[in-house]
Design a protein around this motif. Structure first.
Motif, PDB file in Angstrom:
ATOM      1  N   GLY A 107      64.930  10.135  64.420  1.00  0.00           N
ATOM      2  CA  GLY A 107      63.767  10.840  64.943  1.00  0.00           C
ATOM      3  C   GLY A 107      62.701   9.900  65.474  1.00  0.00           C
ATOM      4  O   GLY A 107      62.006  10.217  66.449  1.00  0.00           O
ATOM      5  N   ILE A 108      62.570   8.733  64.840  1.00  0.00           N
ATOM      6  CA  ILE A 108      61.583   7.755  65.312  1.00  0.00           C
ATOM      7  C   ILE A 108      61.949   7.254  66.701  1.00  0.00           C
ATOM      8  O   ILE A 108      61.096   7.170  67.603  1.00  0.00           O
ATOM      9  CB  ILE A 108      61.493   6.577  64.317  1.00  0.00           C
ATOM     10  CG1 ILE A 108      60.910   7.049  62.993  1.00  0.00           C
ATOM     11  CG2 ILE A 108      60.648   5.445  64.900  1.00  0.00           C
ATOM     12  CD1 ILE A 108      60.973   6.008  61.900  1.00  0.00           C
ATOM     13  N   GLY A 111      61.263   9.924  69.132  1.00  0.00           N
ATOM     14  CA  GLY A 111      59.824  10.110  69.302  1.00  0.00           C
ATOM     15  C   GLY A 111      59.187   9.030  70.147  1.00  0.00           C
ATOM     16  O   GLY A 111      58.298   9.301  70.968  1.00  0.00           O
ATOM     17  N   ALA A 114      60.395   9.740  73.794  1.00  0.00           N
ATOM     18  CA  ALA A 114      59.780  10.949  74.334  1.00  0.00           C
ATOM     19  C   ALA A 114      58.283  10.783  74.524  1.00  0.00           C
ATOM     20  O   ALA A 114      57.698  11.330  75.457  1.00  0.00           O
ATOM     21  CB  ALA A 114      60.058  12.133  73.402  1.00  0.00           C
ATOM     22  N   GLY A 115      57.652   9.983  73.655  1.00  0.00           N
ATOM     23  CA  GLY A 115      56.205   9.797  73.757  1.00  0.00           C
ATOM     24  C   GLY A 115      55.792   8.790  74.797  1.00  0.00           C
ATOM     25  O   GLY A 115      54.600   8.590  75.026  1.00  0.00           O
ATOM     26  N   THR A 133      58.719  -0.262  65.882  1.00  0.00           N
ATOM     27  CA  THR A 133      58.216   1.018  65.380  1.00  0.00           C
ATOM     28  C   THR A 133      58.987   1.448  64.134  1.00  0.00           C
ATOM     29  O   THR A 133      58.391   1.899  63.140  1.00  0.00           O
ATOM     30  CB  THR A 133      58.317   2.095  66.465  1.00  0.00           C
ATOM     31  OG1 THR A 133      57.594   1.667  67.618  1.00  0.00           O
ATOM     32  CG2 THR A 133      57.740   3.417  65.969  1.00  0.00           C
ATOM     33  N   HIS A 283      54.537   2.019  68.298  1.00  0.00           N
ATOM     34  CA  HIS A 283      54.048   3.331  68.749  1.00  0.00           C
ATOM     35  C   HIS A 283      53.475   4.044  67.513  1.00  0.00           C
ATOM     36  O   HIS A 283      54.176   4.736  66.778  1.00  0.00           O
ATOM     37  CB  HIS A 283      55.204   4.133  69.353  1.00  0.00           C
ATOM     38  CG  HIS A 283      54.755   5.326  70.141  1.00  0.00           C
ATOM     39  ND1 HIS A 283      53.943   5.240  71.247  1.00  0.00           N
ATOM     40  CD2 HIS A 283      55.002   6.646  69.971  1.00  0.00           C
ATOM     41  CE1 HIS A 283      53.712   6.441  71.747  1.00  0.00           C
ATOM     42  NE2 HIS A 283      54.336   7.318  70.976  1.00  0.00           N
ATOM     43  N   VAL A 286      53.936   7.867  66.289  1.00  0.00           N
ATOM     44  CA  VAL A 286      55.245   8.166  65.710  1.00  0.00           C
ATOM     45  C   VAL A 286      55.315   7.672  64.264  1.00  0.00           C
ATOM     46  O   VAL A 286      55.877   8.334  63.386  1.00  0.00           O
ATOM     47  CB  VAL A 286      56.364   7.533  66.551  1.00  0.00           C
ATOM     48  CG1 VAL A 286      57.723   7.736  65.898  1.00  0.00           C
ATOM     49  CG2 VAL A 286      56.360   8.103  67.957  1.00  0.00           C
ATOM     50  N   ALA A 289      53.450  10.048  62.012  1.00  0.00           N
ATOM     51  CA  ALA A 289      54.165  11.318  61.843  1.00  0.00           C
ATOM     52  C   ALA A 289      55.179  11.253  60.711  1.00  0.00           C
ATOM     53  O   ALA A 289      55.628  12.296  60.216  1.00  0.00           O
ATOM     54  CB  ALA A 289      54.861  11.699  63.143  1.00  0.00           C
ATOM     55  N   GLN A 290      55.543  10.041  60.300  1.00  0.00           N
ATOM     56  CA  GLN A 290      56.509   9.878  59.218  1.00  0.00           C
ATOM     57  C   GLN A 290      55.856   9.762  57.847  1.00  0.00           C
ATOM     58  O   GLN A 290      56.536   9.467  56.854  1.00  0.00           O
ATOM     59  CB  GLN A 290      57.363   8.624  59.478  1.00  0.00           C
ATOM     60  CG  GLN A 290      58.204   8.685  60.727  1.00  0.00           C
ATOM     61  CD  GLN A 290      59.189   9.838  60.698  1.00  0.00           C
ATOM     62  OE1 GLN A 290      59.803  10.125  59.672  1.00  0.00           O
ATOM     63  NE2 GLN A 290      59.342  10.516  61.840  1.00  0.00           N
TER      64      GLN A 290
END
Length: 555
Positions: A107-108, A111, A114-115, A133, A283, A286, A289-290
């Motif tokens: 997911g990182i 992310g 995508a970011g 990251t 980043h 991201v 978000a974790q």
């Protein structure tokens, strides 16, 4: 009382004697061999778990990721040697946090791309921003875990694990045994240790020697007490492997390709670490978000430290300072996180190996950390010559030892229900993991406690008014009237803690007495009651309501 300087002088000979004793062959030889074995296992774990997180997504940075893992392992291991309350405890990177982080790493990466934090660089072939990251997320998770463990230790909350029932601890240890047993099979088969993997054509030669080695160790550990048994078994098994391998032909590369040898491991310098300039590539949205993932790992690690420390107490038959272990592990993870390392805490398996095969002290751990430092500086290439069955067999032996201790030896010491709890935990740990197994074990022990405590009679004495009366002096006629009327009065002297189980038993006793004959009054004596829960209070109010309904109305 002598001055402090005299005290220290008196203690120095004892300390010197202890160091000289560690140089005797009876301690030196097992410590050296087991220390090297522990170091090899720790390095193998670190490489495997770093590969689990980074290998599939960022293979070009795997050597640097392994270096970060070894840095973190050195940090937590060194703090354990210096500050740990028990000298024989081994602390290193653990698989449960790494498995969660491996899932989060996917997911990182998505992310970051995508970011837009690394999309252009990634498309151009530069994956360093993505790696940084992920690495900073891993480091932040380690820092959060360290802070949580340290706070629990500082506020002395470690004692809460003392309230865990014995069958839950036993189930945890037996469950650990099952995971170690299956993990040993996985090491030997280079797979998941499943039945299909074991039955695969040609795989028998990989795991059967290791299982025979594990069974031999299980027998020797209980039948023979000599300091040379373990070193002789390990060295002898390795020598037999190479004699058979050379006699059968082939070379190292061919044996390694068939899974008979560990590796291949990186040969390069792994001590690269994280540089402050690299943080500019991270980043950060991201990473933030974790944070829920980091808190989840911190909670799992807290439970694991407490459970493992309690299990280590049983292994050594020596009390462990749980709060000191929390503080030590917390500081170790804070240091490891600063260096970019992963979460580490107590290893029940390697601690048991130190106790079974070594002297159970710090010397094997120090030697193991030296092995880790050498691998960090010069690469882990020397481990390429270690037979796979040797490492897998040692791990499988530890699992067999735990399973035998808790499923066979403890059978006669536990009740049938307690033993059933241990078995259920083991099964669920194997199917759904530690958290599910321990949670179900706690639920089952609470149910057992409620059922068993409900059988304890909350009524100390049940008397009638004719048997228990006041100390007021009365004439014979009044005593006769009181005695006659007292036969219809029920006096219950209660005791202990009243909850829904015991309170319901009191109500049933009153109802039974009412059905047997006349009952004009009930007197409840609460002097020996230690507490009442909400369910018991509702039951008592219901009794009062029934009594009020039976009062005669106005004429």
């Amino acid at each position: 009382m002598p001055p402090s300087s005299d005290v220290s002088e008196l203690e120095r000979p004892t300390s010197r004697k202890r160091w000289w004793a560690a140089l005797r062959p009876a301690e030196l030889i097992p410590n050296l061999i087991i220390g090297v074995v522990l170091g090899g296992l720790i390095v193998t774990f670190a490489i495997s778990l770093a590969t689990l997180i980074y290998g599939a997504l960022l293979p070009e940075h795997l050597d640097r990721a392994i270096g970060l893992a070894l840095f973190g392992t050195l940090a937590v291991g060194l703090l354990a040697v210096i500050m740990g309350s028990h000298p024989g405890v081994v602390i290193h990177m653990q698989d449960a946090p790494a498995a969660i982080l491996a899932g989060a790493a996917t997911g990182i990466v998505a992310g970051v791309v995508a970011g837009g934090g690394a999309s252009d660089a990634a498309l151009a072939g530069d994956t360093l921003p993505i790696f940084m990251t992920v690495a900073v997320t891993v480091a932040l998770t380690t820092l959060v875990t360290g802070a949580v463990l340290l706070l629990f230790g500082l506020f002395r909350l470690g004692r809460m694990v003392r309230y865990l029932p014995f069958p839950v601890i036993g189930g945890f240890m037996a469950g650990t045994g099952w995971l170690l047993f299956s993990g040993g099979l996985s090491v030997m088969t280079s797979g998941n240790g499943s039945l299909s993997e074991l039955l695969r054509a040609g795989s028998t030669a990989n795991w059967l020697p290791g299982m025979a080695f594990a069974a031999l160790l299980l027998y020797l550990s209980r039948a023979v007490q000599h300091y040379l048994i373990w070193p002789a078994a390990v060295v002898g098994a390795g020598a037999i492997f190479y004699v058979i391998a050379f006699a059968g032909g082939g070379d190292l590369d061919g044996w390694r390709a068939n899974g008979y040898l560990l590796g291949p491991f990186p040969e390069a310098d792994l001590a690269q670490g994280l540089a402050p300039a690299d943080l500019a590539l991270v980043h950060w949205p991201v990473v933030m978000a974790q944070l829920p993932t980091a808190l989840t790992i911190a909670g799992i690690s807290l439970l694991a430290v407490l459970l493992s420390s309690t299990a280590i107490e049983m292994t050594y038959d020596r009390r462990v300072d749980l709060n000191q272990e929390l503080r030590t592990t917390g500081l170790g993870n804070l240091l490891a996180g600063t260096l970019g390392g992963q979460v580490g805490y107590h290893s029940l398996s390697l601690t048991a190996l130190n106790a079974r095969a070594g002297t159970g002290g710090r010397a094997p751990i120090v030697i193991a950390l030296v092995v880790v430092a050498v691998a960090l500086q010069f690469g882990a290439g020397l481990l390429d010559f270690v037979p796979t069955f040797l490492i897998g067999g040692l791990v499988a032996f530890l699992g067999m030892d735990f399973l035998y201790s808790w499923l066979v030896e403890e059978y006669r010491r536990l009740t049938n229900m307690e033993y059933a709890v241990v078995v259920v935990i083991v099964v669920l740990v194997g199917v759904a993991g530690f958290l599910a197994g321990v949670a179900l074990g706690l639920f089952l022990t609470v149910v057992l406690f409620v059922v068993n405590y409900s059988r304890v009679d909350a009524v100390r004495h049940a008397l009638s008014g004719a048997e228990l009366h006041s100390r007021v002096r009365r004439d014979p006629e009044e005593r006769r009237v009181v005695a006659e009327a007292g036969k219809d009065v029920l006096i219950l002297q209660l005791q202990g803690f009243l909850f829904f189980g015991t309170a319901n038993a009191v109500l049933e006793r009153i109802q039974k007495r009412q059905e047997e004959g006349r009952l004009s009054a009930v007197i409840l004596d609460f002097r020996r009651v230690t507490g009442v829960d909400a369910s018991a209070a509702v039951a008592l109010r219901r009794l009062l309501s029934r009594a009020v309904d039976r009062l005669p109305g106005p004429a």
